[in-house]
Scaffold this active site. Structure first.
Site, PDB file in Angstrom:
ATOM      1  N   ASP A 443      -1.298  -2.925  -3.480  1.00 26.29           N
ATOM      2  CA  ASP A 443      -0.454  -2.054  -2.679  1.00 26.29           C
ATOM      3  C   ASP A 443      -1.336  -1.015  -1.984  1.00 26.29           C
ATOM      4  O   ASP A 443      -2.275  -0.452  -2.596  1.00 26.29           O
ATOM      5  CB  ASP A 443       0.586  -1.348  -3.559  1.00 26.29           C
ATOM      6  CG  ASP A 443       1.638  -0.639  -2.723  1.00 26.29           C
ATOM      7  OD1 ASP A 443       2.619  -1.294  -2.352  1.00 26.29           O
ATOM      8  OD2 ASP A 443       1.454   0.558  -2.432  1.00 26.29           O
ATOM      9  N   GLU A 486       3.949  -3.049   2.398  1.00 22.86           N
ATOM     10  CA  GLU A 486       2.493  -2.920   2.257  1.00 22.86           C
ATOM     11  C   GLU A 486       1.998  -3.492   0.928  1.00 22.86           C
ATOM     12  O   GLU A 486       0.884  -3.192   0.495  1.00 22.86           O
ATOM     13  CB  GLU A 486       2.101  -1.434   2.367  1.00 22.86           C
ATOM     14  CG  GLU A 486       2.541  -0.555   1.199  1.00 22.86           C
ATOM     15  CD  GLU A 486       3.968  -0.033   1.352  1.00 22.86           C
ATOM     16  OE1 GLU A 486       4.321   0.930   0.657  1.00 22.86           O
ATOM     17  OE2 GLU A 486       4.730  -0.593   2.162  1.00 22.86           O
TER      18      GLU A 486
END
Length: 571
Positions: A443, A486
């Site tokens: 992430d 993301e």
């Protein structure tokens, strides 16, 4: 003594009128067919739009669940804000979906059931969120009912799958209807042309019989008979050529690669035009150049390996351009050598188009006498070029759709659907062979702050570069996917925990050292947090491994970000 009138004379005017009516009918049928096909294609486009809105609704609910889970695990206010935003996005996505399928009552009912399932799931997430707000994250985690959440999610997925299957069924029906309309139109046109042609031939035969009364006409008839024999030979040759073109059309539908299409086309052109030579050009993605992808023959006329659209009259005009050697006042294409074609050689340039869009060029050169059968052979080569253009366009479209179905368009990595399909297969394979398997959940740290600072376009550029960094840091047999937003996932078959830690650290370091170039501005650097889980030590199912790797990822974020943690290792 005047020649007596043929017994067919009274029928000439009605036959001629009938032929005109047939041609008029063919024209009307063509207009009707084009209108019907346009309407059918519009419905097909609508179906694709509905499928896309279903996907958007699913992604919105996944984003809400992911942010809610992240907030329960970390308590970070950033995830709290993202969760509240994502709830609104779920409603917006379902409103858009409902507007798209309002004309279909069964689908509208399924959409409402899908929305209701989402509302139930959101209510459960809201309950946990409120509990966390009042009593803390630990109370919310203890109150989490994973079985209930999974059941709610399965109900939502079932409704979405039913809608998707229904839309795919509608898509197949609409495509089949479009094919039936096209077949009917072709049948009407062919039948009309054959009947009108038969009437015209009958009229010509009647006139010919009347003119055989005198000796002069008898002599002319003998000459006509000789010409008829030659004509029949040409017709026979043309029939063979049309049969060859029909065979080409059938085989073209089975070609799966550009190389197969080109080789089949070369073989067909050589059978239609023995001794011919030429080149195939395809337009670059930049739309500036046409590059040669194949050549054939002995090169009766030399043509360049690449050309600009302005270098060829066929590309300029959007239609075939013929130049015969030895004739004056001709416009010769700039991609041919100066002084060509020589006497006795004819050059033919044919643009390759599909749906009005230029995709390439076919250049053919042959001896002039081989193309002296009138326009029939030019027409056959033109039909071949039309079918070739459509086949290449269809191949490119199939490849684009295949890539879109497996790849995330922004990062170039595999999408979540491919992950779900492949993860189970790789885990079963490693289980059978007694091998380990590791899962990385990655992430981007502070991605929302990056977006807020530089804009969403810069955020997309950042995700694209991170996708390339991840792809460069894994093996060919690894599965690198964009999990959502993301967040990324990498499945590492046959790699144990130490090996996975090394690989994850390499990726983290590569991302940390990289910068993003966007609109002439250097952005970054950024960092990543990575969580790892390994089969069989940390879990035996894909779901458990992903959950554990995800939880480890959020532990890495909670401990300061920009680090790699393994579920079985305590720092």
């Amino acid at each position: 003594m005047p020649a007596s009138r043929s017994r067919w004379s009274p029928y000439r005017v009605p036959a001629f009128a009938a032929a005109l009516l047939l041609l008029l009918g063919v024209g009307i049928a063509s207009v009707w067919g084009a209108s019907t096909l346009r309407s059918s294609n519009a419905w097909i486009g609508h179906t694709y739009e509905v499928i896309n809105r279903i996907e958007v609704a699913e992604r919105a609910l996944r984003s809400t669940e992911a942010n809610a889970r992240a907030y329960r695990l970390t308590g970070h206010p950033e995830f709290r804000s993202q969760y509240l935003i994502a709830i609104h996005q779920v409603e917006v996505a379902h409103e858009a979906l409902g507007a798209a399928i309002r004309d279909n009552p069964p689908q509208d009912a399924r959409a409402k059931r899908m929305h209701a399932s989402a509302q139930v799931h959101l209510a459960e997430l809201r309950r946990l969120f409120d509990l966390q707000e009042l009593q803390g994250a630990e109370a919310a985690r203890q109150a989490t009912d994973s079985g209930l959440t999974l059941q709610q999610w399965n109900e939502f997925e079932a409704a979405a799958s039913e809608m998707r299957r229904e839309e795919l069924s509608l898509l197949a029906e609409r495509k089949a209807r479009s094919d039936r309309y096209a077949t009917l139109l072709i049948s009407i046109v062919v039948l009309g042309m054959l009947l009108s042609g038969a009437l015209m031939v009958t009229l010509m035969a009647s006139v010919t019989r009347e003119n055989k009364r005198t000796r002069r006409l008898e002599l002319e008839a003998r000459g006509a008979a000789h010409e008829m024999a030659l004509s029949m030979a040409q017709v026979d040759q043309l029939s063979k050529q049309r049969h060859e073109l029909a065979r080409y059309s059938g085989l073209l539908q089975s070609c799966q690669t550009l190389e197969e299409i080109v080789q089949l086309s070369i073989a067909t052109i050589r059978r239609l035009l023995p001794g011919a030579s030429g080149r195939f050009y395809l337009i670059r993605a930049s739309q500036n150049f046409h590059d040669s992808v194949a050549s054939f023959g002995e090169g009766l006329i030399s043509s360049t390996d690449s050309l600009l659209p302005a270098d060829c009259w066929a590309l300029r005009r959007g239609q075939a351009h013929v130049v015969s050697g030895g004739e004056d006042l001709q416009l010769t294409c700039a991609h041919l050598d100066a002084g060509t074609p020589p006497h006795g050689v004819t050059a033919l340039c044919l643009p390759l188009t599909a749906q009005g869009t230029s995709i390439g060029l076919l250049h053919v050169s042959a001896a002039t006498h081989a193309m002296d059968h009138g326009s029939a052979l030019d027409e056959l080569i033109g039909q071949l070029a039309e079918q070739l253009g459509l086949a290449i366009a269809n191949l490119q479209l199939r490849e684009t759709l295949r890539t879109q179905s497996l790849r995330d368009p922004l990062t170039g990595l595999f999408n979540r659907r491919y992950l779900e399909e492949s993860f189970v297969r790789e885990l079963q394979r490693c289980d059978r062979r007694g091998l380990p398997l590791s899962v990385l959940m990655l992430d981007v740290d502070h991605f929302k702050r990056f977006n807020d600072t530089y804009g969403h376009a810069a955020g997309d550029a950042l995700l694209g570069q991170i996708g390339r960094q991840i792809q460069a840091g894994v093996r060919a047999e690894d599965i690198a996917c964009r999990y959502g937003g993301e967040e990324f996932t990498v499945v590492l078959p046959e790699l144990d925990a130490p090996g996975a830690l090394v690989r994850a650290e390499q990726i983290r370091r590569a991302v940390e050292l990289a910068t993003v170039q966007h609109l002439g501005q250097q952005l970054g650097p950024v960092t990543m947090s990575i969580g790892i889980a390994t089969f069989p030590v940390d879990g035996l199912t894909p779901e458990l491994l992903l959950q554990l790797a995800d939880a480890t990822l959020y532990r890495a974020k909670a401990e300061g970000r920009n680090r790699v943690l393994h579920a079985s290792y305590e720092d």
